[in-house]
Design an enzyme around this catalytic site. Sequence first.
Site, mmCIF file in Angstrom:
data_model
loop_
_atom_site.group_PDB
_atom_site.id
_atom_site.type_symbol
_atom_site.label_atom_id
_atom_site.label_comp_id
_atom_site.label_asym_id
_atom_site.label_seq_id
_atom_site.Cartn_x
_atom_site.Cartn_y
_atom_site.Cartn_z
ATOM 1 N N SER A 183 37.290 87.148 3.444
ATOM 2 C CA SER A 183 37.272 85.594 3.655
ATOM 3 C C SER A 183 36.789 85.387 5.012
ATOM 4 O O SER A 183 36.952 85.891 6.151
ATOM 5 C CB SER A 183 38.620 85.242 3.371
ATOM 6 O OG SER A 183 38.819 83.702 3.567
ATOM 7 N N GLU A 191 45.852 97.791 6.192
ATOM 8 C CA GLU A 191 44.637 98.599 5.878
ATOM 9 C C GLU A 191 44.193 99.065 7.099
ATOM 10 O O GLU A 191 44.173 98.321 8.187
ATOM 11 C CB GLU A 191 43.623 97.693 5.128
ATOM 12 C CG GLU A 191 44.037 97.333 3.752
ATOM 13 C CD GLU A 191 44.201 98.430 2.917
ATOM 14 O OE1 GLU A 191 43.598 99.686 3.087
ATOM 15 O OE2 GLU A 191 44.870 98.220 1.604
ATOM 16 N N VAL A 240 35.996 77.421 -4.498
ATOM 17 C CA VAL A 240 37.205 76.636 -5.124
ATOM 18 C C VAL A 240 36.713 75.209 -5.004
ATOM 19 O O VAL A 240 35.963 74.644 -3.913
ATOM 20 C CB VAL A 240 38.712 76.838 -4.389
ATOM 21 C CG1 VAL A 240 38.237 76.401 -2.935
ATOM 22 C CG2 VAL A 240 39.615 76.093 -5.165
ATOM 23 N N VAL A 287 45.803 100.035 -3.527
ATOM 24 C CA VAL A 287 44.153 99.763 -2.750
ATOM 25 C C VAL A 287 43.275 101.155 -2.690
ATOM 26 O O VAL A 287 42.351 101.308 -3.016
ATOM 27 C CB VAL A 287 44.165 98.889 -1.699
ATOM 28 C CG1 VAL A 287 42.676 98.844 -1.239
ATOM 29 C CG2 VAL A 287 44.765 97.313 -1.925
ATOM 30 N N CYS A 302 51.064 95.355 1.236
ATOM 31 C CA CYS A 302 52.346 95.782 0.568
ATOM 32 C C CYS A 302 53.274 94.646 1.308
ATOM 33 O O CYS A 302 52.989 93.697 2.136
ATOM 34 C CB CYS A 302 52.805 97.001 0.850
ATOM 35 S SG CYS A 302 51.406 98.285 0.309
#
Length: 614
Positions: A377, A79, A294, A53, A2
Amino acid sequence: MCGITGWIDFTKDLTRERGILQQMNRTLVSRGPDAGGTWFSPHAAFGHRRLIVIDPEGGIQPMVRTVEGRKFVITYNGEIYNMGELRLKLLSLGHSLSTRSDTELILTAYIEWGEDCLKYLNGIFAFAIWDECRQTCFMARDRIGVKPLFYTKIGDSFLFGSELKSLLAHPFVEPVIDDEGLAELLVMGPARTPGCGVFKDIYELRPGQFLRYGRDGIKTGTYWELTSRHHEDNLETTAHKIRELFQDAIKRQLVSDVPIGTMLSGGLDSSAISACAAKVFQEEKRGILHTFSVDYIDNDKYFHVNEFQPNSDAPWAELMADRIGSEHHTVLLDNFELFDSLIQAMEARDLPGMADVDASLFLFSREIRKEMTVVLSGECADEVFGGYPWFHREEMVNADTFPWAHLVTKRIPFISPEIKARIRPMEYAEARYQEALSEVPRLSEDNAGEARMREMFYLNLTRWMPTLLDRKDRMSMAFGLEVRVPFCDHHLVEYVWNIPWALKKYGNREKGLLRYAFRDLLPKEIVERKKSPYPKTHHPDYLRLMKKQIRQLLDTPSAPLFQVLDRKEVENFMNQDLTQLHLPWFGQLMNVPALLAYWWQLNEWMKKYKVVIK
């Protein structure tokens, strides 16, 4: 994730200033595209933008709770990964909880334990809690600094926000840069000094710190820091413990009520995350894991093997995806769009940053967000386990400066003489380096070599890693994509911090211990693959576009860039054959197109943000 913002002023009635706070809150819409809210009292006003979420109905913010006649209000970004344990603990203490949200857990934990609540929180967070009875604001940031939090005190007003843009939206805050800000921009670059907000009188709450604000002013303190102690475990026990801590972090960070996947480059770090995540998905019957990598259109035509980029990611990502049975998505970026996104990436960071490395992640995040709301990640494994060349090269280990100091020395010739005289670049860098060394938690039993490696890890964890965390947060949250970073789990970081260098470099390899720990989890090819950094474009069109842009700036008498850079030095640089120019040691961190892109970002930042140099 957020966006949060707020304003406290004991001399104003903030219920009459709704428009200003709403304006600050609107700057954070991309961080929280799903919902927004504000809360006002006479002397405190909070804003919140929400990315849903967990618990769509129960997690509405700002959240207000009244206990025994005392009103508490929270605005929170992040979180919490130990929600289950925390919930049981609070219930056992007699608290009633009406939602499944971690927002309510943090607020209730504060009501129960006050400022000691922080030691009960495992997660990534930045939050502010207003105690209406005591007229105080308590703010804190997670231990590693994954989530951002900036603040300033202007006159009688205390302001805070997730991003610089939320503060700059307030009419009291001016985009002024003084000597320190200039030095941070032109000397330190994206590796900002902890706590420095670049703009005059704006600060960033440091990782592991809290802040109290009340009628007696601002007080900050540290609730977490690295502690050095003797490591007693042998190789096998150490490797097992790493696996255990890592797998626990992955399982906790896969909790979500919305689609969640992983970034997968085919390197050691992202492969370990994806393999563990796929196992959890299988065990919990959650369907097929989605993975994302990517690359750039036509990069295969122009890629050249070099020390920093030994191979491209595509075959390795496909190998790993096939092994774990994930549904893999390869995002191909267009070089023209990469060029066009440089300024948007700068605006997402609110500062000139890592140029095309930022812009490519910006575009990558946009595409992932079309499929996922959350991804895991592999950031920060290199800082935690020793993956960079500068951990392994004797001349860099013993350089007695920041490992990335070559970036500093290459930038200095382009700074204008007037600015150089003001900021004294090498002196500034040396002072910041000594400041960092003074913070290192020493261990008396370390020999000289081990003591130096402890310094190297501290510099990387506290000075370089925040650069990557800033990048990850701003580029992903520009599209409301939440990125979680398991290698930043504080239990893992605390444990690995004290492992001796001889174990960390097991097999004389970068991240050797991590390779050993994952040797039976991943294919041998992945375990042995040489480190390859986040992919860069190698297409000559990108360099041509950047050269054209800087040429246009040189032809523009009023270009803001030349308030800080020496026009003649830039022109001399541009008159070389840049296709044949190699910047020694820029390697994975910067090349010629990236240097030009940084200049362009700097110029547009000064223009768009109406920067005033004082």
